[in-house]
Design a protein around this motif. Sequence first.
Motif, PDB file in Angstrom:
ATOM      1  N   PHE A 163       0.809  -1.207   0.000  1.00 22.99           N
ATOM      2  CA  PHE A 163       0.000   0.000   0.000  1.00 22.99           C
ATOM      3  C   PHE A 163       0.850   1.268   0.000  1.00 22.99           C
ATOM      4  O   PHE A 163       0.754   2.100   0.905  1.00 22.99           O
ATOM      5  N   GLY A 203      -5.302  -5.525  -3.415  1.00 25.31           N
ATOM      6  CA  GLY A 203      -6.407  -4.572  -3.329  1.00 25.31           C
ATOM      7  C   GLY A 203      -6.773  -3.885  -4.638  1.00 25.31           C
ATOM      8  O   GLY A 203      -7.702  -3.104  -4.663  1.00 25.31           O
ATOM      9  N   LEU A 204      -6.035  -4.152  -5.729  1.00 25.54           N
ATOM     10  CA  LEU A 204      -6.400  -3.552  -7.019  1.00 25.54           C
ATOM     11  C   LEU A 204      -7.391  -4.452  -7.748  1.00 25.54           C
ATOM     12  O   LEU A 204      -7.430  -5.657  -7.509  1.00 25.54           O
ATOM     13  N   ASP A 205      -8.157  -3.886  -8.677  1.00 24.63           N
ATOM     14  CA  ASP A 205      -9.052  -4.740  -9.452  1.00 24.63           C
ATOM     15  C   ASP A 205      -8.237  -5.475 -10.525  1.00 24.63           C
ATOM     16  O   ASP A 205      -7.071  -5.146 -10.757  1.00 24.63           O
ATOM     17  N   PRO A 206      -8.814  -6.526 -11.141  1.00 28.43           N
ATOM     18  CA  PRO A 206      -8.006  -7.378 -12.034  1.00 28.43           C
ATOM     19  C   PRO A 206      -7.307  -6.599 -13.143  1.00 28.43           C
ATOM     20  O   PRO A 206      -6.150  -6.879 -13.460  1.00 28.43           O
ATOM     21  N   GLN A 207      -7.979  -5.616 -13.701  1.00 29.41           N
ATOM     22  CA  GLN A 207      -7.352  -4.854 -14.768  1.00 29.41           C
ATOM     23  C   GLN A 207      -6.182  -4.016 -14.238  1.00 29.41           C
ATOM     24  O   GLN A 207      -5.114  -3.972 -14.851  1.00 29.41           O
ATOM     25  N   ARG A 254      -4.414  -4.722 -11.683  1.00 27.37           N
ATOM     26  CA  ARG A 254      -3.359  -5.689 -11.355  1.00 27.37           C
ATOM     27  C   ARG A 254      -2.533  -6.019 -12.581  1.00 27.37           C
ATOM     28  O   ARG A 254      -1.310  -6.025 -12.552  1.00 27.37           O
ATOM     29  N   HIS A 297       1.339 -13.365  -3.255  1.00 28.91           N
ATOM     30  CA  HIS A 297       0.535 -14.566  -3.021  1.00 28.91           C
ATOM     31  C   HIS A 297      -0.096 -15.042  -4.319  1.00 28.91           C
ATOM     32  O   HIS A 297      -0.823 -16.023  -4.324  1.00 28.91           O
ATOM     33  N   GLN A 298       0.117 -14.314  -5.400  1.00 28.70           N
ATOM     34  CA  GLN A 298      -0.537 -14.633  -6.668  1.00 28.70           C
ATOM     35  C   GLN A 298       0.317 -15.615  -7.469  1.00 28.70           C
ATOM     36  O   GLN A 298       1.228 -15.208  -8.186  1.00 28.70           O
ATOM     37  N   GLU A 315      -0.350 -17.274 -10.069  1.00 30.88           N
ATOM     38  CA  GLU A 315      -0.444 -17.121 -11.525  1.00 30.88           C
ATOM     39  C   GLU A 315       0.589 -16.087 -11.997  1.00 30.88           C
ATOM     40  O   GLU A 315       1.195 -16.255 -13.040  1.00 30.88           O
ATOM     41  N   ARG A 320      -3.300 -22.575 -11.529  1.00 27.85           N
ATOM     42  CA  ARG A 320      -4.466 -23.265 -12.076  1.00 27.85           C
ATOM     43  C   ARG A 320      -4.102 -24.166 -13.258  1.00 27.85           C
ATOM     44  O   ARG A 320      -4.610 -25.270 -13.384  1.00 27.85           O
TER      45      ARG A 320
END
Lengths: 278, 290
Positions: free
Chosen positions: B93, B175-179, B181, B204-205, B207, B249
Motif C-alpha cells: 500500500f 487490493g487492485l481490481d483485475p485490470q 493488477r 501470493h498470486q 499465476e 491453475r
Amino acid sequence: MENIIEVKHLSYRYGKEQRPALNDVSFDVHRGEWLAIVGHNGSGKSTLAKSLDGLLPFTEGTVTVDGLELSPATVWQVREKIGMIFQNPDNQFVGATVEDDVAFGLENRQVTREDMIPRVKAAIEEVGMHDFAQREPSSLSGGQKQRVALAGIVAITPSILILDEATSMLDPLGRHDMLELVSKLRRDQKLTVISITHDIDEAANADRILVIDDGQLVQEASPAEIFALGEKLVDLGLDLPFTAKLKAALKKRGIEPPTNYQTMAEMEEWLWQSLSNT
Amino acid sequence: MAISFEHVTFTYQAGTPMAQTALEDVSFNLPDHGYLAIIGHTGSGKSTLVQQINALLKPTSGTIKIDDFTITPNTTNADLKPLRQHVGMVFQFPESQLFEETIRKDIAFGPQNFGMSPEDANELADQMLTTVGLDISYAERSPFELSGGQMRRVAIAGVLAMRPQVLILDEPTAGLDPQGRQEMMDLFEQLHREQGLTIVLVTHQMEDVAEYAEQVAIMREGRLVKFGDVQEAFGDPDWLLANQLDVPRAAQFAQQLAKRGFQWQPLPLTADQLAEQIAEQWQKRGTDHV
C-alpha cells in the motif's frame, strides 16, 4: 420470493462532480440469497453499498430495507439490520482486545453486562477465534482480523451482511477460510449476504450477480451466465476464470473449444474426449 | 545487480527475552537482471527477507552481497547510503506514503533528498509520470484526488525516480481490481525487460509467479525451503500442496489430465504453456487419423 431490500431509482453525486457516481439504479435483494455486485474500481459499487446502510445521503430514489424506507428518521433502525465489513481490516478496530472489540456494538446498544458476556463469547466461538479472545487485534493476521470483524457483526444479529471487498487484502488461504465462514454464518444465522467483489471465487458463491458500470446497473444474471461471457469479464472488473484463459489461448492456436460456459471438469472432459479419439 | 545471501539469520529484538527469529540461515544467489518471486505464508519471513536487501533490517549474522556492496551485522548506516539509492523499495500500500501538495513534488522528493537540483528533479518527475502510464497533465494535481490505483502508480514513480537498479515489490497489486493488477504487472515486466531492472517480488498470486518470474524462493517459518527456476519451484504440485501453497491453475488442470493418461513435458504452469502442448497433441491426433 420475498424482498429484503428494494432499491428504486437511486442516484448519487459526490460534491461538485459532473458525473453521478450512481445513476438511476434499481434492483431487489431476496431474503436469504447471496448477491454479488461486481464492477471496476470506480464503477460505483462501494457507493451503492454505503447507500444501503445510510452512510451516504443519496440525492434521488428510495431504499427500503426489511419494510423500512431509509430516511434520516429510520437510519438507525435500518443499521440494526445491516452489518458491514470493509476492505482494510485495520480500519475497523476500536477495542484493545478482541473481546472488547466484539462487545463494542453491544455497548452502543446498551445491552446489559449479563447479557453481553455470553453474546460476545458465542460470537467469538462462531467465527472460531476463541483462542484469541484476549489478544490485541493488531497482533492478528489479516484473515483473523476479518474474522473478528465478522464476530462483531454476529453479536448484533443483523439480518443482512454486506462485504465490501472484504477478502481483497487477504492471502489465498485467508480468503478461502473467510468465504467458508461467511457461508456457514449465512446458514446458521439466516443471513442475506451482499458481496462487492472482484474475486471470481467469491462471485461464484453467489446466487445472483449484478454488474455495475459507470454508476449504472448494466446486467443481472446467474454466475454461470456471467462466467460464460469469457474474455468480456475483464471489462466487468472481474478476473477471468482459468477456463476462459485456456479457451483464449487455444483459440490463438486454431483450436475452437465449445462456446458455452464450461467448468474445469467439463473442459477436462471435452479435451480428453477430443484427444483420446484416436 | 546480483544479490547473494550467505547464511543470513535475522532475529527481531535480539538479545532480549522478546527475541524472535524471523530468518534462519538463508542462502541463495540471484543473478544480475533476475526476476525473483518470493512466496510463502503470512508470517513465513518474506517481508523480513526483502527488507534485508536495502538494509532496512541488517542481518543478525551472515552476509549479504549486492554487486560490490557487502552488508554484515556491523555495517553502519553511513556506508549504506549509496546502496539504498540503488535498491528501490515499494512497500505494501505505497499510496499511504504520498504526502506532497502536487504529484510532481511528491515524485521529485526522493531525488532532491539525494542532492539533485529542483529543476532536474522536476523534469525527472515528469518523465517518471509517463513511465508509470499517467498523463503529464497530472503533474500539478494533488495526489490525494486520485483513485487508489493511480495513487499507487504515483508512489511507484517516486521510487523509480531514484533510478534504482533493483526494485523490491512487496505485494504490489494487493487490493487492485483485475485490470489494475494486470497493468501493474505489465509495468514491472517492462521495467525488467527494457531497463534491465532486477525485480524482487513478494506475492501470493501464483499465476503471476508462473507468468512473470524467472526465479522463485519459497519461505516457510523463516527458512528458505526451495530456490530455483519457476519449473523447479512449481514442477512438483504435490510438494506445494503438502506445504499448503497454491498450485497455479494451469498446473492443477494439467495434473487432472495427467491422471487420465496425458503426458506433459514439462508440466505446464500457465494457460499459454498448457495450450501450446495441447495444440501439439492436437496436431498429432490429426496425423494419426490420416
